[in-house]
Design an enzyme around this catalytic site. Sequence first.
Site, PDB file in Angstrom:
ATOM      1  NE  ARG A  46      49.531   0.694  -6.426  1.00 17.76           N
ATOM      2  CZ  ARG A  46      48.888  -0.160  -7.231  1.00 17.76           C
ATOM      3  NH1 ARG A  46      47.552  -0.182  -7.246  1.00 17.76           N
ATOM      4  NH2 ARG A  46      49.539  -0.998  -8.004  1.00 17.76           N
ATOM      5  CE1 TYR A  98      49.666  24.205   4.480  1.00 19.09           C
ATOM      6  CE2 TYR A  98      49.220  22.927   2.505  1.00 19.09           C
ATOM      7  CZ  TYR A  98      50.083  23.337   3.492  1.00 19.09           C
ATOM      8  OH  TYR A  98      51.371  22.865   3.503  1.00 19.09           O
ATOM      9  CG  ASP A 170      42.400  21.102   5.758  1.00 14.90           C
ATOM     10  OD1 ASP A 170      42.665  20.649   6.890  1.00 14.90           O
ATOM     11  OD2 ASP A 170      43.269  21.398   4.928  1.00 14.90           O
ATOM     12  CE  LYS A 195      51.227  20.674   8.638  1.00 14.49           C
ATOM     13  NZ  LYS A 195      50.226  21.251   7.798  1.00 14.49           N
TER      14      LYS A 195
END
Length: 377
Positions: A46, A98, A170, A195
């Site tokens: 982590r 978005y 973004d 993407k």
Amino acid sequence: MKIGSKLIHNNGAVDKITGALSIPIYQASTFHQDDIDNPGKFDYSRSGNPTRKALEDTIAFIEGGKQGFAFSSGMAATSSVLSIFKTGDHLLVSKDVYGGTHRIVTKFFNNFGLEVTFVDTSDLANIEPAIKKNTKAIFLETPSNPLLKITDLKGAIKIAGKHKLISIVDNTFMSPYLQRPLELGADIVVHSATKFIGGHSDVIAGLVVVNSHELAKRIYFVQNSFGAIAGPQDCWLLLRGLKTLKVRMDFQQKNALQLARYLADHSKVKKVFYPGLDSHQGKSIHLSQADGGGAVLSFKLEDGSLAKRFMDNVKMAVVAVSLGGVETIVSYPVKMSHANVPKRERKAQEITANLIRVSVGLEEIEDLLSDFAKALK
Ligand SMILES: *Cc1c(COP(=O)(O)O)cnc(C)c1O
């Protein structure tokens, strides 16, 4: 080194132990410590993992930032960035961000006292009047989704700087190959690596790059404590995806321009939105900050029922949410990406039932044009 070469050489990253050009998938949760007084570079995945570190270093190098971070999704990346703020802080957010970003700020972070004002940042004049005493950041997305509205990044970042706001961009639609906001002065870049960076419709992941050690500390604290990390296998897929980002993007972008021109000339198409078209509002601003129009476009038919029939009749292109894969993906924003945006808000943004979004893939353009021609017929 030019960006295309940077993408191939991943900042010279090879596996330190074996010299492997492909960084291995270190599928490990924990790491043996030889000396508990001097722990090694990695102790628990982590907090840090070698495959993830290779990806994080690579994306920082490619975006031209100080440090990179990999998350389990684009939304985990965005949410982790937003988690550096506190109750009572106020953010400005591009009006047509978005859908998931709209949802997380209006239905989740609001519960923790984070205030948000949506601003149409495609007109810089709207930004300054919306800034309040407690405004801490501006969250931009350009080109926007799904109408490809353009925000002048340098202009918006300059206003942010004047008011000591953190500027967050973004950069999903352009990818670092076509647009690098940190080089334009932004503080934080966010990607849905699902993407174009992944590029093959086979991974959900997010990336963040920051331009300062101070911000890196704040983001790392969230990444390590909140724990929305990307797993080693997904990081490996993204390292692989980055190497072909340029060739995919070049080809997809070429296809996109041809498809956009075809649609713009078609009698049944009312309007085409693509930043590479001369008719597109903001094209010159876009091309001053990005190296091409990208591979996403959208278009409007006469009405919603025609749009539905188009979706029913398109054959080679895949009907799906998401974008940036090797295959052409056609989506219907009202029912898909923007289904969570309240109807009134959608209408105000002109996201209407006759709107179709296309993520253009790597198919031969002749096949693509013929598929669209048949469906439009
Ligand atoms: C898909 C997308 C996201 C969210 O990313 P996930 O990987 O689906 O969580 C954020 N911003 C943009 C612009 C996107 O297209």
